[in-house]
Motif scaffolding. Structure first.
Motif, PDB file in Angstrom:
ATOM      1  N   CYS A 161       0.849  -1.185   0.000  1.00 20.03           N
ATOM      2  CA  CYS A 161       0.000   0.000   0.000  1.00 20.03           C
ATOM      3  C   CYS A 161       0.891   1.244   0.000  1.00 20.03           C
ATOM      4  O   CYS A 161       1.719   1.417   0.897  1.00 20.03           O
ATOM      5  CB  CYS A 161      -0.887  -0.023   1.238  1.00 20.03           C
ATOM      6  N   ALA A 162       0.720   2.099  -1.004  1.00 17.73           N
ATOM      7  CA  ALA A 162       1.539   3.307  -1.118  1.00 17.73           C
ATOM      8  C   ALA A 162       1.379   4.206   0.106  1.00 17.73           C
ATOM      9  O   ALA A 162       2.352   4.788   0.589  1.00 17.73           O
ATOM     10  CB  ALA A 162       1.177   4.054  -2.390  1.00 17.73           C
ATOM     11  N   THR A 163       0.157   4.294   0.627  1.00 13.80           N
ATOM     12  CA  THR A 163      -0.078   5.140   1.802  1.00 13.80           C
ATOM     13  C   THR A 163       0.663   4.600   3.014  1.00 13.80           C
ATOM     14  O   THR A 163       1.304   5.349   3.750  1.00 13.80           O
ATOM     15  CB  THR A 163      -1.588   5.243   2.109  1.00 13.80           C
ATOM     16  N   VAL A 196       1.599   3.674  12.341  1.00  9.07           N
ATOM     17  CA  VAL A 196       0.189   3.279  12.513  1.00  9.07           C
ATOM     18  C   VAL A 196      -0.666   4.512  12.793  1.00  9.07           C
ATOM     19  O   VAL A 196      -1.742   4.682  12.212  1.00  9.07           O
ATOM     20  CB  VAL A 196       0.044   2.228  13.642  1.00  9.07           C
ATOM     21  N   ARG A 197      -0.178   5.384  13.660  1.00  5.10           N
ATOM     22  CA  ARG A 197      -0.929   6.612  13.963  1.00  5.10           C
ATOM     23  C   ARG A 197      -1.092   7.480  12.720  1.00  5.10           C
ATOM     24  O   ARG A 197      -2.178   8.005  12.461  1.00  5.10           O
ATOM     25  CB  ARG A 197      -0.219   7.405  15.052  1.00  5.10           C
ATOM     26  N   LEU A 198      -0.011   7.632  11.947  1.00  3.37           N
ATOM     27  CA  LEU A 198      -0.093   8.424  10.716  1.00  3.37           C
ATOM     28  C   LEU A 198      -1.087   7.812   9.734  1.00  3.37           C
ATOM     29  O   LEU A 198      -1.878   8.519   9.103  1.00  3.37           O
ATOM     30  CB  LEU A 198       1.290   8.524  10.052  1.00  3.37           C
ATOM     31  N   GLN A 204      -4.591   8.473  10.800  1.00  7.77           N
ATOM     32  CA  GLN A 204      -4.909   9.881  10.575  1.00  7.77           C
ATOM     33  C   GLN A 204      -5.180  10.162   9.103  1.00  7.77           C
ATOM     34  O   GLN A 204      -6.117  10.881   8.761  1.00  7.77           O
ATOM     35  CB  GLN A 204      -3.728  10.721  11.069  1.00  7.77           C
ATOM     36  N   GLN A 205      -4.389   9.562   8.210  1.00  6.57           N
ATOM     37  CA  GLN A 205      -4.530   9.841   6.779  1.00  6.57           C
ATOM     38  C   GLN A 205      -5.701   9.114   6.137  1.00  6.57           C
ATOM     39  O   GLN A 205      -6.289   9.619   5.187  1.00  6.57           O
ATOM     40  CB  GLN A 205      -3.247   9.483   6.041  1.00  6.57           C
ATOM     41  N   ALA A 263      -2.166  -2.979   7.921  1.00  3.46           N
ATOM     42  CA  ALA A 263      -1.609  -2.341   6.726  1.00  3.46           C
ATOM     43  C   ALA A 263      -0.127  -2.027   6.920  1.00  3.46           C
ATOM     44  O   ALA A 263       0.707  -2.304   6.052  1.00  3.46           O
ATOM     45  CB  ALA A 263      -2.380  -1.069   6.398  1.00  3.46           C
ATOM     46  N   ILE A 264       0.217  -1.481   8.061  1.00  2.00           N
ATOM     47  CA  ILE A 264       1.617  -1.124   8.331  1.00  2.00           C
ATOM     48  C   ILE A 264       2.468  -2.384   8.459  1.00  2.00           C
ATOM     49  O   ILE A 264       3.536  -2.489   7.852  1.00  2.00           O
ATOM     50  CB  ILE A 264       1.731  -0.243   9.599  1.00  2.00           C
ATOM     51  N   GLU A 265       2.009  -3.368   9.222  1.00  5.05           N
ATOM     52  CA  GLU A 265       2.806  -4.583   9.422  1.00  5.05           C
ATOM     53  C   GLU A 265       2.967  -5.375   8.130  1.00  5.05           C
ATOM     54  O   GLU A 265       4.021  -5.946   7.889  1.00  5.05           O
ATOM     55  CB  GLU A 265       2.185  -5.452  10.511  1.00  5.05           C
ATOM     56  N   SER A 266       1.944  -5.394   7.298  1.00  5.61           N
ATOM     57  CA  SER A 266       2.070  -6.118   6.028  1.00  5.61           C
ATOM     58  C   SER A 266       3.082  -5.440   5.122  1.00  5.61           C
ATOM     59  O   SER A 266       3.813  -6.100   4.386  1.00  5.61           O
ATOM     60  CB  SER A 266       0.720  -6.257   5.328  1.00  5.61           C
TER      61      SER A 266
END
Length: 107
Positions: free
Chosen positions: A63-65, A81-83, A86-87, A98-101
């Protein structure tokens, strides 16, 4: 050379060092302001992240984000994760996945 998992207040890192004292030294050298919470010897010479345990099934599309959030957070998972939350407006569990993957695919 054995692997050691070193957890600090903000990071979990894998160090390829000779012993626990060297693993603590590695963490202190790279993150001097953080307290070392745990040092564990890894039983094998590889580090494996289970996609099933992360709740990721099927093919994994980076995921680009999430990658952007990781870059902005300089690899700090909690901050990323916080960012991401927020986005995107995503909930905590979705943001974590999403972040861990994306960490698992080598952001």
């Amino acid at each position: 050379m054995p692997l050691y998992e070193v957890e600090t207040t903000s990071h979990i890192m894998i160090a390829c060092v000779d012993d626990e004292a060297s693993a603590r030294g590695f963490a202190s050298a790279n993150y001097p302001s953080e307290e070392v919470l745990r040092v564990s010897h890894r039983p094998r010479d590889a580090w494996v992240i289970s996609k099933n345990l992360l709740g990721l099934k099927g093919t994994l599309d980076p995921c680009a984000t999430a990658r952007d959030c990781l870059a902005k957070a300089q690899g700090d998972k909690l901050h990323a994760v916080r960012l991401y939350m927020q986005q995107t407006g995503c909930d905590l569990d979705g943001a974590r996945k999403a972040i861990e993957s994306n960490m698992a695919t080598g952001w």
